[in-house]
Design a protein around this motif. Structure first.
Motif, mmCIF file in Angstrom:
data_model
loop_
_atom_site.group_PDB
_atom_site.id
_atom_site.type_symbol
_atom_site.label_atom_id
_atom_site.label_comp_id
_atom_site.label_asym_id
_atom_site.label_seq_id
_atom_site.Cartn_x
_atom_site.Cartn_y
_atom_site.Cartn_z
ATOM 1 N N GLU A 137 0.843 -1.185 0.000
ATOM 2 C CA GLU A 137 0.000 0.000 0.000
ATOM 3 C C GLU A 137 0.885 1.245 0.000
ATOM 4 O OE1 GLU A 137 -2.662 -0.059 3.326
ATOM 5 O OE2 GLU A 137 -3.510 1.912 2.871
ATOM 6 N N ARG A 138 0.381 2.293 -0.619
ATOM 7 C CA ARG A 138 1.054 3.597 -0.508
ATOM 8 C C ARG A 138 0.002 4.681 -0.399
ATOM 9 N NH1 ARG A 138 5.212 6.989 -0.773
ATOM 10 N NH2 ARG A 138 4.962 8.899 -1.993
ATOM 11 N N LYS A 139 0.173 5.502 0.618
ATOM 12 C CA LYS A 139 -0.683 6.676 0.783
ATOM 13 C C LYS A 139 0.020 7.856 0.122
ATOM 14 C CE LYS A 139 -2.683 5.032 5.147
ATOM 15 N NZ LYS A 139 -2.738 5.181 6.621
ATOM 16 N N GLY A 140 -0.617 8.453 -0.846
ATOM 17 C CA GLY A 140 -0.001 9.554 -1.586
ATOM 18 C C GLY A 140 0.205 10.794 -0.728
ATOM 19 N N ILE A 141 0.937 11.742 -1.290
ATOM 20 C CA ILE A 141 1.341 12.915 -0.497
ATOM 21 C C ILE A 141 0.167 13.734 0.010
ATOM 22 C CG2 ILE A 141 3.633 13.206 -1.506
ATOM 23 C CD1 ILE A 141 2.322 15.367 -3.339
ATOM 24 N N GLY A 142 -1.007 13.542 -0.601
ATOM 25 C CA GLY A 142 -2.169 14.316 -0.170
ATOM 26 C C GLY A 142 -3.072 13.572 0.794
ATOM 27 N N HIS A 143 -2.721 12.352 1.135
ATOM 28 C CA HIS A 143 -3.494 11.616 2.147
ATOM 29 C C HIS A 143 -3.301 12.309 3.496
ATOM 30 C CE1 HIS A 143 -4.415 8.487 5.082
ATOM 31 N NE2 HIS A 143 -5.116 7.881 4.134
ATOM 32 N N PRO A 144 -4.340 12.399 4.323
ATOM 33 C CA PRO A 144 -4.211 13.110 5.606
ATOM 34 C C PRO A 144 -3.009 12.660 6.445
ATOM 35 C CG PRO A 144 -6.512 12.602 5.180
ATOM 36 C CD PRO A 144 -5.736 11.961 4.072
ATOM 37 N N ASP A 145 -2.718 11.367 6.474
ATOM 38 C CA ASP A 145 -1.538 10.930 7.230
ATOM 39 C C ASP A 145 -0.254 11.453 6.583
ATOM 40 O OD1 ASP A 145 -2.982 9.543 9.171
ATOM 41 O OD2 ASP A 145 -2.946 7.662 8.055
ATOM 42 N N SER A 146 -0.219 11.430 5.258
ATOM 43 C CA SER A 146 0.980 11.902 4.561
ATOM 44 C C SER A 146 1.145 13.416 4.680
ATOM 45 C CB SER A 146 0.928 11.502 3.085
ATOM 46 O OG SER A 146 0.873 10.099 2.953
ATOM 47 N N ILE A 147 0.024 14.140 4.702
ATOM 48 C CA ILE A 147 0.129 15.588 4.929
ATOM 49 C C ILE A 147 0.874 15.823 6.238
ATOM 50 C CG2 ILE A 147 -1.162 17.706 5.399
ATOM 51 C CD1 ILE A 147 -3.421 16.658 3.625
ATOM 52 N N CYS A 148 0.513 15.058 7.245
ATOM 53 C CA CYS A 148 1.168 15.215 8.546
ATOM 54 C C CYS A 148 2.642 14.814 8.469
ATOM 55 C CB CYS A 148 0.449 14.370 9.603
ATOM 56 S SG CYS A 148 -1.221 14.970 9.938
ATOM 57 N N ASP A 149 2.916 13.685 7.803
ATOM 58 C CA ASP A 149 4.309 13.284 7.625
ATOM 59 C C ASP A 149 5.102 14.391 6.927
ATOM 60 O OD1 ASP A 149 4.200 10.725 8.773
ATOM 61 O OD2 ASP A 149 3.533 9.791 6.917
ATOM 62 N N GLY A 150 4.507 14.926 5.867
ATOM 63 C CA GLY A 150 5.216 15.928 5.077
ATOM 64 C C GLY A 150 5.491 17.197 5.864
ATOM 65 N N VAL A 151 4.477 17.641 6.593
ATOM 66 C CA VAL A 151 4.669 18.853 7.396
ATOM 67 C C VAL A 151 5.701 18.592 8.489
ATOM 68 C CG1 VAL A 151 3.556 20.329 9.125
ATOM 69 C CG2 VAL A 151 2.428 19.898 6.935
ATOM 70 N N ALA A 152 5.573 17.454 9.153
ATOM 71 C CA ALA A 152 6.491 17.152 10.256
ATOM 72 C C ALA A 152 7.942 17.130 9.764
ATOM 73 C CB ALA A 152 6.117 15.808 10.886
ATOM 74 N N GLU A 153 8.139 16.539 8.601
ATOM 75 C CA GLU A 153 9.498 16.429 8.084
ATOM 76 C C GLU A 153 10.024 17.793 7.615
ATOM 77 O OE1 GLU A 153 11.472 14.109 8.441
ATOM 78 O OE2 GLU A 153 13.054 14.360 6.958
ATOM 79 N N GLU A 154 9.146 18.561 7.007
ATOM 80 C CA GLU A 154 9.558 19.892 6.550
ATOM 81 C C GLU A 154 9.930 20.770 7.744
ATOM 82 O OE1 GLU A 154 9.681 20.538 3.251
ATOM 83 O OE2 GLU A 154 10.584 22.495 3.650
ATOM 84 N N VAL A 155 9.125 20.673 8.792
ATOM 85 C CA VAL A 155 9.411 21.427 10.007
ATOM 86 C C VAL A 155 10.765 20.991 10.582
ATOM 87 C CG1 VAL A 155 8.712 21.664 12.435
ATOM 88 C CG2 VAL A 155 7.029 21.972 10.607
#
Lengths: 400, 400, 400, 400
Positions: free
Chosen positions: D25-43
Motif C-alpha cells: 500500500e502507498r498513501k499519496g502525499i495528499g493523504h491526511p496521514d501523509s500531509i502530517c508526515d510531510g509537514v512534520a518532516e519539513e518542520v
C-alpha cells in the motif's frame, strides 16, 4: 411633527470643556484590543456581504468576541524576530445553513481576518507571526426569528441603549487626530512607527498633557540614537498637530516608560505590543466614536463584530453619534449635545422607546429657540436608521 | 491637613435620582461575561496567594482576558443534556520563574478555575460540559520592574483612573439586590432557577420597570405549567423585594422573550446561556461595583483578573467605590458623591495625581460645612490603599 | 467443509523462537502513546454504548486520532509538581444526529476520557495536570451507508487486512507480563512505580536482555537511596518473573539512562513521561496484541478508537489474534501459527477475501494431519465475528 | 575486515515475490496521514537548518507528532467550497534557548509548514482552508545531553532498530510508481486529479490487482460525464504504467467506492479527503521507504519529523533501506535482501549493536561467494552514516 418619542432637555451637567479635569484616551489600530475590534468588525462585514450576496438578506450572526493571546518576540536594532506567534481566536455565532444551503462562515471569516491583518500590519507575517484560529458556533434558534421581513425595519434585539455626543472637545480632537494622523500621513514617510499607538490626553484647566506610546519598528532603527530621534520626531509632530486644535498649553510626552540607561525602550519587530506580553479582546478599548471618554456617559457594549441589522448595542451607539453630529452641524447655537437612544426589545429600531437629547446651548441661545429644529433632525436620522446598516457593510463607519 | 491632592467640589450634574430617565443593569454570576469575570478573578487570587506563600511578595501577573465560547445544548423538561461543551480559554500573563524557582502558574490557574466553576455552577459538569484551556504567557520584562520593594507602597503601573459613587439610587439597589437575592436566598428553596440571571432596571420619572431574565434549569421543571409557575414565582419575589427599596411604582417582567405558543422559553440544562449560543469575556459586563450605570461615569477597564498590587485599572476602581461609601457613611448631609482617582505612572498609588470628589449635598447643607470631613476620610482611605490588595486576595471584595 | 476462503499452508519463515535475534517491545499503559490508545478506545466504547442504548444499533464513528502534547513538570524527592499541563486533544468523527435526534457525542467522549484517566492515573489530577480538549467532526456522508441492516453481518469498510499469531515466544511472554504484572500486582504494594513502564526484550540466541524503564513517582521516594532501592526492587521482581517463562539466561536492566552522579534519574510527579517532554498519539505504540514484534508481520492500522462493527483495521487485527490463539489451543501439534485476514470492501466481514494460516508444526506432525481441524476452528471463529464487536464494547478485549 | 558487528545469513523466509499473497500500500502525499508526515518532516528540516546556520550544529528537537483534524467541504461540479477549515496542530519538542540566545522555533516551524502546504497543495488556501496551529515544547533536560561533540559520530538516542529491503517486488514497484507518476507527470497535464491518491496492490499468485483512490478536484470537472472520463483516464494510465514493471496480469480499479446512481463520487474541492471527514497524523502511513508492506518486517517508528542526527527510529530506517539498495546494486547474485540495524542507547550510531543482512541469493549463487562483498558494502555505508543526516537536511531523502 413626529410620532417618535424624542426628548430635548437641558444637559444635567456642566460642559465637559468646562470641567476642571478631562481625560480622553484612544487605542490605535495596532493596540491588541483594537486588533481584535478590527478583526471582529471585518469578519462581520464579510459575513454580512456573504449573506446579502447569496440570499439577498442578512442572517443572524454575531462575532464580537475575538481574543488575542500575545506572542513572544526578540526585537533588536536593525531587525529582530518573533519567537512565538500571537494567537488570535475568532469567536462568535453565524448562520451556517439557510434554506438547505450551506454557508462557509468559518472560511469566510478566516479569509477576511487574514486580509485585514495583511493590509493593516505590514510587518506581521500572518500565519507565521500570528496564528488565526476560529470557533464559530450557530446561535440559539430563538434569535434567528428576530430578523424581520425583507424591506421592513428590523426589530430591536434587546432592551438596550446607545450614547453619542458632539462636538468633540479640544482634548478629544487632539487625542483622536494624533493617532489617526500618526498612523496615516506621518507613517507614510516614517515607516519606523508601528501601528500600536496609544494616546492619552489629560486636561487640567487649560493645561493639556498628551501622552503618546508608539511601538517603534526595529528594522528601521539602527541604534539608540536613531530611536531617540524617532521619539523626538513624533513629539515634534504631535506638538504641531495639537496646536491646530487648541490655544491651550499642550505638553507632549512620547514613550515615557522608556529607560535609556537600562536600554529598556519601546522597540518591536512587528509594530504592536501584541508580539510580547499584551493580550487583547473585543470591546475593551475605544467606544464606537473611537475614543474612551470617562467624562461622558459611555456604553459598555462592544460595537465591533455585531451584526448591523438589529443589534442595538451596535446600531444605537453608531446612530446616536451620527445624530449628535448632524444636529450640531445643522442647528446653530449648540455648545454640547449628548444623544441617548433607548430601545425596547421587539420594537422597530426606528422607533426607540426614548430618544433623549441633552443640550447645552451657546450663550444667548435658549433651548426653546432650537428645540423644533433639533427634533426634526433627530427624526430624520431615525427615519433613515437602516442607512447605518448599509454604511457599516460598506465600511464607511468605523466602530472603534 | 493632607499633602495629598484631594479636591472636593460640587457635582457638575443633577443627582441621578433626579434625572428623568435612569438605566441600570446587572449581569448575574452565571451570565457568560460574568463567568469569565469570576474565573479571571479567582485565578488572580490563586496566583496572588501562591506568590505570597512562596516568596512573601506578589509577582507580576495579569489574567484579565478569559474567553468563553458557548456550547450546544438540548434542554428538555425533566432534564436535557449538553451536546457540545462550552470552551473556556484562560488568557494572561504570569511570572513563571523567580529567583531560579519555577512557579506552576498554569496548573494553579486551572485548579482555581475548576474549583470556582464547581462551586458556582452545580449543574455544570466541569470537564464534560465545559472544557477549561489555558494560555498563560510571561509578561514583558519591563513590567516586572514596576513592583516596588517589599513593604513599600507600590507604584502605579499606568496613567489611568478609577471611578466610584455612593449611595446607590433606588433603581440601582433594586437591580443589584434582585440578582443577589435570587442567586442566594431564593435559589436555596428554588433549585429551578439557574445562575444566569440578568436584571435591567429602567426608571422613567417615578415608574421603575425591572426586567429579569432567568435561565431555568430543566431537570427541576416537568412541563410548561411548572415553567410558567416558576416564572410567576420569580415575578412575585422580585416585586416584594423591590418594594423594600422604593415607594415608586415598580413593574416586574420576567423572561419576556418567551413565546409560550411557539414553545420558545428560557429553559437550560446547566443554568447558563453559555450552554447554547452566548459567548462571553472578561470586562464586558458589570463594573467593579457590580452594576452597569450609563447615567454615571464609568471606567472601561476590566477589574477582574488584574493583579491587585499596582494595577490602577483594578485598585482605583475598587478604592474609589470604597471611598465614596465611607464618606457617605461617615459624613452627614451628602446626597450623592462621585469619587474619581487619577494615577500617574510610576508614582506611589497612595498619592494619586488627583483625588476628585464631586458632591451633591442635602438641602440645607453647604459643601464648605463638610469639606474638611470629606477630605479627612478620603485621606484616611488613601493612606490604607494597600488594604485593597489584601481584601482582594482574601476574597472580601467583589470585582463584578 | 466451509464456503469460506481459508488457506492453510506451511510458514514461509523459520519460527521466531528459532531466529537468532528477536526484538519485542511493549509500551505500558502510562506511556504517552498508550495514554492516547487508552483514551481513544474508551471514547469509542462510550460512543458505541450510547448508540446502542439510544438506537439499538451502532452508528458511524471513528475516534482513532487522540493527540497528546507533553506538559512540564518539576519532580522532586518527596513530591514535586506539574508546571504546565499536558494537553490531550481527542480527534475523530461521530454521528451527531440520527433520525432527527441529537447525540451528545462530544460530552460523552469527554466524560469517558476523564473517567478513564481518573481511574488509570491516580497521580494525575485531570483538569489541572492534563487538559482534555476535543474536536469531533461528523464523517463524510458516504461512510454512513456502509453500516448494514440490523442483525445482518456488516460489510467491510475497506480493503485491508489483519494479522495475529500464537503462541507468544518466551521473550514476548516476558515482555508482555513484565509490564502487566508491574502495573497490577507489583504496583499494589509499591506505589512508587508509575504507570509509564516501557519494556524492551532482546534475545540473541539464548541470551535475553530485558530493559525496563519505569517512571518513579516522586511523592513516595524520599531521597536518592530510596530511588536506588526502588530500581533494585523492580530489577529483582522482573528477574523472578522472567524465570517463570524461560530457562534461558535473562539479564534485567532498569532505568539504564539514569546517571546518579549527575542526579539525572527517571523521577516523575504523575507517573508518566507525558508530564515532561514526551508527546504521544494513537496507533504509534503496541499492536492489537499488546506488543511490538518486528520479527513478525504487523499491521500499521491503529486498532484503538475505531468502531468495532465494520472497521477492518480493528476487527481483523483483533480477530486474527483470537483465531490464532483458538487454533493453537484446540489443535495439537502446532509450534507457531500466523493468521492473516484480508478483507474486500463492501463484502460481509465474516467472509474475508482470504483467511490465511501459516503453520509451523511440531516435530513429527504434518500439516495435512491437522489441516481440517485448523480450517474448522478458523471457520467457527469467522462465523462468530460479531462477537468481537460485543466483546470490544464490553471491554473484554484490549486493543493495545 | 571490519570491527563492526555485521551478520550475513540466509533469509528465514521465502522471497516475498514467491509468496502466494502479497499486499502493498502507498498513501499519496495528499493523504491526511501523509500531509502530517510531510509537514512534520519539513518542520524538522527547517529547524535543523536553523540550528546549523546559527550555531554550526544541530540541537535537540523532535517534531514527529503533527495532528490533522478534517474540515468540512461542499464540493460541486465546476467548483465548490470549504465550509469549515482543516485544523493542523504541529506538536513536538525543540530547543528554544542555546547559550543565552533565543531560537524562534515556533515561527520557523509555522513558516516551513505553510510553505510546504502552499507548494504541495495548489487548491488549498493556507490560513483559510486550513488552520496551522502549533504547540512546541522544550524537551526534557536529559535528552539534550545525548548530542555528541561537533564532528564526532553521535550516540544512539535509544535501543531501537531499523529495517529496510531491496529490491522492490513488482507489486511494490507498481504501487510506488503509480502514486509518484500520477502526482507528478500525469498531474502536469491533468489538473483534475488531487494530491490525495491512495494505492493498494494485492497480488495473488500471478494476478495483481491495483486499487487506486484519487480525489478529483471539482473546479476542473464540469459534470458526471467528465468525472467518469477522468476516472477512465487514470485507469488507462495506470494500466500502462503497471505493464512496465511486470508481465503478470494486472487489473486496475479506480475509485471503486463511487456509486454513480447515488451520485456518490470522490469529488473534492481541495484535492484531499482531509477537507471532509478524514483525520490524519504522523507515522500512521507509509514507512520510510514510501510503502506499507505487511509481507515484510516493518518498524513502527515514525520517521518523519524526527531529528536526523541521532534518532535511531529515523536514521536506521533510512539507512537500512540505503544499505539494502547499495548492496543489491553493488553485489551480483542477490534476489532479495533484508537489512536490520539494531542500536544500543549511548553507543556511536556508526557501530550498531548488530547489523543483520538476511539474503536470498539467485539460483546458483551461494551466500559464501558474496558474503565478503556484502559485509564490505554494509561497512562502508555504516562508516558514512552521518551522510544520512546531511541528505535529510538537504531534502534528498524522502521519509514517507
Amino acid at each position: 411633527m413626529t410620532e417618535r418619542n424624542i426628548h430635548v432637555e437641558p444637559a444635567a451637567a456642566r460642559a465637559v470643556e468646562d470641567q476642571h479635569i478631562e481625560i480622553v484616551e484612544r487605542k490605535g489600530i495596532g493596540h491588541p484590543d483594537s486588533i481584535c475590534d478590527g478583526v471582529a468588525e471585518e469578519v462581520a462585514r464579510a459575513l454580512a456581504r456573504t449573506y446579502l450576496d447569496r440570499f439577498g438578506r442578512l442572517l443572524h450572526f454575531n462575532t464580537d468576541e475575538t481574543q488575542l493571546v500575545a506572542g513572544t518576540a526578540a526585537p533588536a536594532f536593525g531587525g529582530g524576530e518573533m519567537l512565538e506567534p500571537i494567537y488570535l481566536l475568532i469567536v462568535g455565532r453565524a448562520t451556517k445553513t439557510y434554506e438547505g444551503e450551506k454557508i462557509p462562515a468559518e472560511t469566510i471569516a478566516l479569509k477576511a481576518a487574514r486580509e485585514y491583518l495583511d493590509e493593516t500590519f505590514p510587518h506581521l507575517d500572518v500565519g507565521t507571526d500570528i496564528i488565526v484560529d476560529i470557533k464559530l458556533g450557530e446561535g440559539s434558534g430563538d434569535l434567528q426569528d428576530v430578523f424581520g421581513e425583507e424591506g421592513a425595519v428590523p426589530m430591536a434585539n434587546d432592551t438596550s441603549y446607545g450614547v453619542g455626543h458632539a462636538p468633540l472637545t479640544e482634548t478629544e480632537q487632539i487625542v483622536y487626530n494624533t493617532e489617526r494622523q500618526l498612523n496615516t500621513t506621518y507613517a507614510e514617510d516614517n515607516p519606523e512607527i508601528g501601528q500600536d499607538i496609544k494616546v492619552m490626553g489629560k486636561r487640567e484647566g487649560d493645561q493639556i498633557d498628551v501622552t503618546v506610546a508608539v511601538a517603534m519598528v526595529d528594522r528601521y532603527i539602527a541604534d539608540m540614537e536613531e530611536y531617540k530621534q524617532a521619539v523626538r520626531d513624533v513629539e515634534a509632530y504631535v506638538e504641531d498637530l495639537a496646536s491646530e486644535y487648541t490655544d491651550r498649553d499642550v505638553t507632549v510626552y512620547v514613550n515615557t516608560a522608556d529607560d535609556y540607561e537600562e536600554g529598556s525602550i519601546y522597540l518591536t519587530t512587528t509594530g504592536t505590543s501584541a508580539e510580547q506580553g499584551d493580550d487583547g479582546s473585543v470591546g475593551r478599548g475605544n467606544r464606537a466614536n473611537g475614543l474612551i471618554t470617562p467624562n461622558r456617559p459611555m456604553s459598555m457594549e462592544a460595537t465591533s463584530g455585531k451584526n448591523p441589522v438589529n443589534h442595538i448595542g451596535k446600531i444605537y451607539n453608531l446612530l446616536s453619534t451620527e445624530i449628535a453630529e448632524s444636529v450640531v452641524e445643522d442647528v446653530d447655537g449648540i455648545r454640547q449635545l449628548q444623544m441617548r437612544l433607548l430601545s425596547q426589545i421587539g420594537q422597530p429600531i426606528d422607533h426607540p422607546h426614548v430618544a433623549d437629547a441633552q443640550v447645552l446651548t451657546e450663550d444667548g441661545v435658549e433651548i426653546e429657540d432650537i428645540r423644533e429644529e433639533i427634533v426634526d433632525t433627530v427624526d430624520d436620522e431615525l427615519a433613515n436608521v437602516t442607512d447605518i446598516t448599509e454604511r457599516v457593510i460598506e465600511n464607511e463607519l468605523s466602530t472603534f
